[in-house]
Motif scaffolding. Structure first.
Motif, PDB file in Angstrom:
ATOM      1  N   TYR A 286      47.750  -6.905   6.786  1.00 34.38           N
ATOM      2  CA  TYR A 286      47.908  -5.864   5.777  1.00 34.38           C
ATOM      3  C   TYR A 286      48.304  -6.432   4.415  1.00 34.38           C
ATOM      4  O   TYR A 286      47.916  -5.907   3.378  1.00 34.38           O
ATOM      5  CB  TYR A 286      48.904  -4.807   6.245  1.00 34.38           C
ATOM      6  N   SER A 287      49.075  -7.516   4.415  1.00 39.68           N
ATOM      7  CA  SER A 287      49.440  -8.106   3.121  1.00 39.68           C
ATOM      8  C   SER A 287      48.213  -8.710   2.445  1.00 39.68           C
ATOM      9  O   SER A 287      48.069  -8.634   1.222  1.00 39.68           O
ATOM     10  CB  SER A 287      50.525  -9.158   3.298  1.00 39.68           C
ATOM     11  N   THR A 288      47.308  -9.287   3.231  1.00 38.72           N
ATOM     12  CA  THR A 288      46.085  -9.857   2.656  1.00 38.72           C
ATOM     13  C   THR A 288      45.201  -8.762   2.082  1.00 38.72           C
ATOM     14  O   THR A 288      44.665  -8.904   0.980  1.00 38.72           O
ATOM     15  CB  THR A 288      45.307 -10.650   3.732  1.00 38.72           C
ATOM     16  N   VAL A 289      45.065  -7.678   2.805  1.00 45.12           N
ATOM     17  CA  VAL A 289      44.254  -6.561   2.309  1.00 45.12           C
ATOM     18  C   VAL A 289      44.859  -5.995   1.029  1.00 45.12           C
ATOM     19  O   VAL A 289      44.147  -5.710   0.056  1.00 45.12           O
ATOM     20  CB  VAL A 289      44.122  -5.465   3.397  1.00 45.12           C
ATOM     21  N   GLY A 290      46.178  -5.853   0.994  1.00 43.39           N
ATOM     22  CA  GLY A 290      46.842  -5.360  -0.209  1.00 43.39           C
ATOM     23  C   GLY A 290      46.638  -6.282  -1.388  1.00 43.39           C
ATOM     24  O   GLY A 290      46.387  -5.829  -2.512  1.00 43.39           O
ATOM     25  N   LEU A 291      46.734  -7.601  -1.143  1.00 37.66           N
ATOM     26  CA  LEU A 291      46.519  -8.557  -2.222  1.00 37.66           C
ATOM     27  C   LEU A 291      45.068  -8.543  -2.709  1.00 37.66           C
ATOM     28  O   LEU A 291      44.804  -8.685  -3.903  1.00 37.66           O
ATOM     29  CB  LEU A 291      46.910  -9.963  -1.776  1.00 37.66           C
ATOM     30  N   LEU A 292      44.128  -8.369  -1.779  1.00 38.01           N
ATOM     31  CA  LEU A 292      42.720  -8.277  -2.183  1.00 38.01           C
ATOM     32  C   LEU A 292      42.472  -7.045  -3.041  1.00 38.01           C
ATOM     33  O   LEU A 292      41.746  -7.098  -4.040  1.00 38.01           O
ATOM     34  CB  LEU A 292      41.812  -8.262  -0.955  1.00 38.01           C
ATOM     35  N   LEU A 293      43.065  -5.919  -2.667  1.00 33.47           N
ATOM     36  CA  LEU A 293      42.913  -4.700  -3.461  1.00 33.47           C
ATOM     37  C   LEU A 293      43.562  -4.857  -4.839  1.00 33.47           C
ATOM     38  O   LEU A 293      42.975  -4.453  -5.850  1.00 33.47           O
ATOM     39  CB  LEU A 293      43.507  -3.505  -2.728  1.00 33.47           C
ATOM     40  N   LEU A 294      44.747  -5.443  -4.875  1.00 34.65           N
ATOM     41  CA  LEU A 294      45.413  -5.678  -6.154  1.00 34.65           C
ATOM     42  C   LEU A 294      44.589  -6.615  -7.025  1.00 34.65           C
ATOM     43  O   LEU A 294      44.422  -6.381  -8.230  1.00 34.65           O
ATOM     44  CB  LEU A 294      46.808  -6.259  -5.917  1.00 34.65           C
TER      45      LEU A 294
END
Length: 143
Positions: free
Chosen positions: A35-43
């Motif tokens: 989830y942290s990777t997905v959040g960073l990709l979205l950011l």
């Protein structure tokens, strides 16, 4: 097409060109997302979109390509300085000299129009200097 339509079309083409590379390199890791990777990709995607939109908007506002190049130099200087501060990277004397040179060039570019205006205000009606100058002014012959 309008400028924004052109920007959107370029973004779609870029996505289409990079999708196969993304599928080959990152897709296996994306199948087990964190989830942290997905959040960073979205950011990252949102910040990149904002950067491109602001750059495109600023480019539309500027009248001269030289002004756009100056803004680009300022942006790069700020990015280099911010990255060095953020990551705690030491900057060599050569790097500091390069950043200072870029900043000085931008500053001199900003001063040039006012200096030219001041110089032009010191001319008489015929375009001759009001003050005697040691510099020889040559004029091209009119053909």
């Amino acid at each position: 097409p309008s400028e924004m339509e052109l920007f959107a079309l370029a973004a779609v083409y870029a996505t289409g060109l990079l999708a196969p590379l993304w599928a080959a390199v990152d897709l296996p890791r994306a199948m087990r997302p964190d989830y942290s990777t997905v959040g960073l990709l979205l950011l990252n995607g949102c910040c990149n979109l904002a950067d491109k939109l602001l750059s495109f908007w600023l480019l539309c506002l500027l009248a001269s390509p030289v002004s756009a190049a100056v803004v680009s130099v300022v942006k790069r200087v700020i990015i280099v300085a911010a990255a060095a501060l953020w990551f705690g990277t030491s900057i060599s004397a050569l790097h500091a000299f390069g950043v200072a040179t870029a900043a000085a060039g931008v500053g001199l570019y900003q001063l040039a129009p006012s200096a030219a205006k001041a110089r032009d205000s010191e001319l008489d009606e015929e375009g001759q200097p009001l003050v005697a100058s040691p510099v020889l002014h040559l004029q091209a012959p009119h053909l």
